[in-house]
Design a protein around this motif. Structure first.
Motif, mmCIF file in Angstrom:
data_model
loop_
_atom_site.group_PDB
_atom_site.id
_atom_site.type_symbol
_atom_site.label_atom_id
_atom_site.label_comp_id
_atom_site.label_asym_id
_atom_site.label_seq_id
_atom_site.Cartn_x
_atom_site.Cartn_y
_atom_site.Cartn_z
ATOM 1 N N ASN A 215 -102.264 -9.534 -17.178
ATOM 2 C CA ASN A 215 -103.362 -9.731 -16.249
ATOM 3 C C ASN A 215 -102.915 -10.049 -14.725
ATOM 4 O O ASN A 215 -102.095 -11.119 -14.860
ATOM 5 C CB ASN A 215 -104.596 -10.639 -16.820
ATOM 6 N N ASN B 60 -101.138 -3.470 -19.651
ATOM 7 C CA ASN B 60 -100.318 -4.336 -20.668
ATOM 8 C C ASN B 60 -99.650 -3.320 -21.634
ATOM 9 O O ASN B 60 -100.349 -2.853 -22.580
ATOM 10 C CB ASN B 60 -101.518 -5.354 -21.286
ATOM 11 N N THR C 156 -118.271 -0.356 -18.248
ATOM 12 C CA THR C 156 -117.310 -0.874 -17.422
ATOM 13 C C THR C 156 -117.619 -0.161 -16.123
ATOM 14 O O THR C 156 -118.007 0.878 -15.908
ATOM 15 C CB THR C 156 -115.933 -0.922 -17.996
HETATM 16 O O1 UT7 Z 1 -100.687 -9.592 -23.621
HETATM 17 C C1 UT7 Z 1 -101.179 -10.587 -24.569
HETATM 18 C C2 UT7 Z 1 -101.941 -11.555 -23.930
HETATM 19 N N1 UT7 Z 1 -103.159 -10.972 -23.470
HETATM 20 C C3 UT7 Z 1 -103.726 -11.626 -22.254
HETATM 21 O O2 UT7 Z 1 -103.038 -12.656 -21.813
HETATM 22 C C4 UT7 Z 1 -105.040 -11.104 -21.827
HETATM 23 C C5 UT7 Z 1 -105.700 -12.403 -21.473
HETATM 24 N N2 UT7 Z 1 -107.017 -12.231 -21.205
HETATM 25 C C6 UT7 Z 1 -107.591 -11.477 -20.060
HETATM 26 O O3 UT7 Z 1 -106.744 -11.014 -19.273
HETATM 27 C C7 UT7 Z 1 -109.117 -11.613 -19.741
HETATM 28 O O4 UT7 Z 1 -109.686 -12.733 -20.355
HETATM 29 C C8 UT7 Z 1 -109.610 -10.508 -19.914
HETATM 30 C C9 UT7 Z 1 -109.456 -9.372 -18.890
HETATM 31 C C10 UT7 Z 1 -109.663 -9.857 -21.115
HETATM 32 C C11 UT7 Z 1 -111.316 -10.620 -19.810
HETATM 33 O O5 UT7 Z 1 -111.562 -11.263 -18.343
HETATM 34 P P1 UT7 Z 1 -112.367 -12.584 -18.261
HETATM 35 O O6 UT7 Z 1 -112.349 -12.987 -16.644
HETATM 36 O O7 UT7 Z 1 -111.892 -13.689 -19.237
HETATM 37 O O8 UT7 Z 1 -113.794 -11.986 -18.722
HETATM 38 P P2 UT7 Z 1 -114.659 -12.639 -19.956
HETATM 39 O O9 UT7 Z 1 -113.936 -12.202 -21.121
HETATM 40 O O10 UT7 Z 1 -114.958 -13.921 -19.713
HETATM 41 O O11 UT7 Z 1 -115.742 -11.870 -19.634
HETATM 42 C C12 UT7 Z 1 -116.764 -11.970 -18.500
HETATM 43 C C13 UT7 Z 1 -118.065 -11.098 -18.315
HETATM 44 C C14 UT7 Z 1 -118.585 -10.926 -19.552
HETATM 45 O O12 UT7 Z 1 -120.174 -10.873 -19.350
HETATM 46 P P3 UT7 Z 1 -121.231 -12.091 -19.456
HETATM 47 O O13 UT7 Z 1 -120.975 -12.566 -20.955
HETATM 48 O O14 UT7 Z 1 -120.750 -12.926 -18.531
HETATM 49 O O15 UT7 Z 1 -122.326 -11.607 -19.084
HETATM 50 C C15 UT7 Z 1 -118.118 -9.749 -20.451
HETATM 51 O O16 UT7 Z 1 -119.160 -9.318 -21.351
HETATM 52 O O17 UT7 Z 1 -117.376 -9.722 -18.252
HETATM 53 C C16 UT7 Z 1 -117.918 -8.907 -19.434
HETATM 54 N N3 UT7 Z 1 -116.755 -7.800 -19.674
HETATM 55 C C17 UT7 Z 1 -116.904 -6.837 -18.828
HETATM 56 N N4 UT7 Z 1 -117.475 -6.204 -17.839
HETATM 57 C C18 UT7 Z 1 -116.980 -4.851 -17.442
HETATM 58 C C19 UT7 Z 1 -115.941 -7.888 -20.475
HETATM 59 N N5 UT7 Z 1 -115.151 -6.682 -20.153
HETATM 60 C C20 UT7 Z 1 -115.703 -5.946 -19.479
HETATM 61 C C21 UT7 Z 1 -115.384 -4.788 -19.002
HETATM 62 N N6 UT7 Z 1 -116.338 -4.355 -18.011
HETATM 63 N N7 UT7 Z 1 -114.354 -4.063 -19.417
#
Ligand code: UT7
Length: 329
Positions: free
Chosen positions: A256, A283, A29
């Motif tokens: 977030n 969080n 990351t």
């Molecule tokens: O308190 C309880 C409630 N919790 C929440 O409300 C959390 C809600 N969710 C979120 O905050 C977001 O969904 C996250 C921050 C967890 C993830 O963000 P996102 O914009 O939804 O990303 P994503 O899961 O759709 O992933 C996008 C890309 C993926 O790569 P590909 O498949 O597009 O190549 C992930 O593998 O980002 C990648 N990714 C990361 N990259 C770098 C996922 N985590 C990371 C990371 N660093 N830490």
């Protein structure tokens, strides 16, 4: 005494800080991704031996001081947590002992990140019902032991902290006036710790699969979170016959930054009237709202009579919103 006013507030976060750059050494990351996708810059985590009751007791001590009360004045201690010190007894019982609140009952409430909102609703109703006069309500979490530090989907998000408020019976029209609580059926697996309790006791195999740690379908949770927090907020505003424009401060659960911005935008509330501290703590689940509330009060952002909207979302999936007027002291 028909009202349950907030007369004290406090917060505490452990000294150890993990900046995003440290996580770069642990998983694939980077600081830029974490900041832009979540708004988080660092999170606080407990030292070895420090547990949820320790964080709650620190926050509670400040809240009692602000309220001008002794621990012995309390009728009830409630801890909203999803990461208790022990399965038995409650974390609240340990906080009661640590504070010396020997006249108080003690219980925990678990509604994940909505825990503080559920507990605030219950505590306010208990005071308004006349059964108790003074309640200490803590939201406290030690999430870090439940993090798989090799899972970049979750390890970047969470932190440890506590917030606390003192609620007192009052004849002034302050405190929680309306709330709405809910849970979305069949969504438990979207955000859970699968193993470690009665359904799936810990085994070597479940440990190998990191099922003792938080697992989350982030993008699905994200969509539910925005919709539910907005709908719950509008419901609560309708109950008190207010428009979003009447709100002095929105205190949302800090999961977030993009969720917070989307909720504020849909409610047509400017970010200047929204409390945001996710950059510092990540969080912190049930601690998130009382921590943000206490920081806002300390920063002079809350004045007597201010209209405050609270909105939360979390594992369950649970959702909640509440409307209060600030009493201060
Ligand atoms: O308190 C309880 C409630 N919790 C929440 O409300 C959390 C809600 N969710 C979120 O905050 C977001 O969904 C996250 C921050 C967890 C993830 O963000 P996102 O914009 O939804 O990303 P994503 O899961 O759709 O992933 C996008 C890309 C993926 O790569 P590909 O498949 O597009 O190549 C992930 O593998 O980002 C990648 N990714 C990361 N990259 C770098 C996922 N985590 C990371 C990371 N660093 N830490």
């Amino acid at each position: 005494m028909p009202y349950a006013a907030i007369t004290g507030w406090g917060h505490y976060a452990p000294e150890r800080v993990i900046p995003n750059t440290e996580l770069e050494q642990m998983v694939e990351t980077n600081d830029e991704w974490i900041r832009t996708r979540t708004g988080i810059q660092r999170r606080h985590v407990v030292a070895p031996g420090q547990a949820t009751s320790d964080l709650a007791t620190r926050a509670a001590t400040v809240a009692l001081e602000r309220a001008g009360l002794q621990a012995a004045d309390l009728d009830l201690v409630i801890v909203a947590t999803t990461s208790p010190d022990l399965l038995l007894p409650s974390t609240a019982a340990l906080v009661q002992t640590k504070l010396g609140a020997h006249n108080a009952g003690a219980m925990d409430m678990n509604a994940a990140c909505c825990g503080f909102m559920y507990a605030l609703s219950a505590a306010s109703a208990m005071i308004k019902g006349g059964g108790v006069q003074r309640i200490l309500l803590c939201g406290a979490e030690t999430i870090s032991p439940y993090i798989n530090w090799q899972d970049r989907n979750t390890c970047i998000l969470f932190g440890d902290a506590a917030g606390a408020v003192v609620l007192e019976a009052s004849d002034k029209p302050h405190g929680l006036h309306a709330y709405r609580l809910g849970a979305i059926p069949n969504t438990a697996e979207m955000l859970w710790i699968k193993a470690g309790a009665t359904l799936n006791p810990i085994t070597h195999a479940s440990l190998d699969r990191h099922e003792n740690c938080i697992q989350m379908n982030g993008s699905e949770v994200f969509k539910h979170a925005v919709r539910a927090m907005v709908d719950a907020s509008l419901d609560v505003l309708k109950q008190v016959d207010c428009n979003p424009a009447d709100i002095d401060l929105l205190i949302p659960h800090q999961a977030n930054l993009r969720i917070i911005e989307a909720v504020a935008k849909r409610l047509e509330l400017p970010l200047e009237r929204t409390v945001i501290n996710i950059q510092e703590y990540g969080n912190t689940s049930a601690a998130s709202i009382p921590l943000a509330l206490a920081e806002a009060a300390d920063a002079g952002r809350l004045h007597t009579g201010d209209k405050v909207l609270l909105a939360a979302f979390g594992g369950g999936l649970t959702w909640a919103a509440g409307f209060l007027t600030w009493g201060g002291r």
